[in-house]
Design a protein around this motif. Structure first.
Motif, mmCIF file in Angstrom:
data_model
loop_
_atom_site.group_PDB
_atom_site.id
_atom_site.type_symbol
_atom_site.label_atom_id
_atom_site.label_comp_id
_atom_site.label_asym_id
_atom_site.label_seq_id
_atom_site.Cartn_x
_atom_site.Cartn_y
_atom_site.Cartn_z
ATOM 1 N N CYS A 111 0.904 -1.250 -0.021
ATOM 2 C CA CYS A 111 -0.076 -0.115 -0.151
ATOM 3 C C CYS A 111 0.782 1.130 -0.088
ATOM 4 O O CYS A 111 1.661 1.325 0.718
ATOM 5 N N PRO B 115 -6.890 -4.616 -5.440
ATOM 6 C CA PRO B 115 -7.382 -4.755 -4.350
ATOM 7 C C PRO B 115 -7.113 -3.800 -3.298
ATOM 8 O O PRO B 115 -5.984 -3.236 -3.152
ATOM 9 N N PRO B 116 -8.192 -3.252 -2.540
ATOM 10 C CA PRO B 116 -7.860 -2.297 -1.569
ATOM 11 C C PRO B 116 -7.100 -2.726 -0.470
ATOM 12 O O PRO B 116 -7.156 -3.874 -0.214
ATOM 13 N N CYS B 117 -6.534 -1.938 0.240
ATOM 14 C CA CYS B 117 -5.582 -2.113 1.275
ATOM 15 C C CYS B 117 -6.376 -2.525 2.722
ATOM 16 O O CYS B 117 -7.369 -2.206 2.918
ATOM 17 N N PRO B 118 -6.045 -3.664 3.091
ATOM 18 C CA PRO B 118 -6.824 -4.078 4.294
ATOM 19 C C PRO B 118 -6.641 -3.298 5.548
ATOM 20 O O PRO B 118 -7.355 -3.479 6.390
ATOM 21 N N GLU B 119 -5.510 -2.563 5.639
ATOM 22 C CA GLU B 119 -5.027 -1.768 6.780
ATOM 23 C C GLU B 119 -5.885 -0.776 6.850
ATOM 24 O O GLU B 119 -6.282 -0.093 7.782
ATOM 25 N N CYS B 120 -5.783 0.167 5.528
ATOM 26 C CA CYS B 120 -6.371 1.536 5.522
ATOM 27 C C CYS B 120 -7.460 1.744 4.597
ATOM 28 O O CYS B 120 -8.135 2.954 4.483
ATOM 29 N N SER B 121 -7.774 0.415 3.998
ATOM 30 C CA SER B 121 -8.819 0.559 2.951
ATOM 31 C C SER B 121 -8.515 1.507 1.706
ATOM 32 O O SER B 121 -9.442 1.933 1.016
ATOM 33 N N GLY B 122 -7.378 1.970 1.589
ATOM 34 C CA GLY B 122 -6.923 2.668 0.467
ATOM 35 C C GLY B 122 -6.598 1.917 -0.650
ATOM 36 O O GLY B 122 -6.421 0.735 -0.761
ATOM 37 N N GLY B 123 -7.099 2.837 -1.769
ATOM 38 C CA GLY B 123 -7.002 2.100 -3.061
ATOM 39 C C GLY B 123 -5.558 2.024 -3.817
ATOM 40 O O GLY B 123 -5.488 1.700 -5.020
ATOM 41 N N THR C 268 -2.908 0.765 -3.940
ATOM 42 C CA THR C 268 -1.831 -0.451 -3.626
ATOM 43 C C THR C 268 -1.136 -0.711 -5.050
ATOM 44 O O THR C 268 -1.529 -0.430 -6.306
ATOM 45 N N LYS D 108 -2.852 -11.601 -2.035
ATOM 46 C CA LYS D 108 -4.125 -11.696 -2.576
ATOM 47 C C LYS D 108 -4.027 -13.015 -3.627
ATOM 48 O O LYS D 108 -3.251 -13.058 -4.396
#
Ligand SMILES: [Zn+2]
Length: 80
Positions: free
Chosen positions: A8, A28-36, A38, A17
């Motif tokens: 990310c 896929p979006p970041c699982p930590e901060c939901s940022g796109g 990546t 993933k």
């Protein structure tokens, strides 16, 4: 199904993933901060690609990660 590794660019988190080849281009979006924001890392999938004897051998695989632009240590591209 290959495992892709991403990092990310917002929080520098790294995650893996499982994606079918048909969706390999997705981010896929970041699982930590939901940022796109990546970035796909090349460490895992590079082993699958075989060069058809056309030139240089593949760049060194492994070494534990790093994004396409970095060699594991500090990287301006993925903010690491
Ligand atoms: Zn993040």
């Amino acid at each position: 199904m290959p495992i892709y590794e991403y990092c990310c660019q917002d929080c520098s988190a790294r995650f893996e993933k499982l994606l079918p080849l048909s969706r390999a281009h997705e981010q896929p979006p970041c699982p930590e901060c939901s940022g796109g924001k990546t970035r796909k890392l090349l460490s895992t999938i590079a082993a699958v690609r075989s060069s058809d004897g056309s030139g240089a051998p593949p760049v060194s695989v492994g070494g534990g990660g790093g994004c396409a632009g970095c060699s594991g240590g500090s990287c301006a591209t993925c903010g690491h």
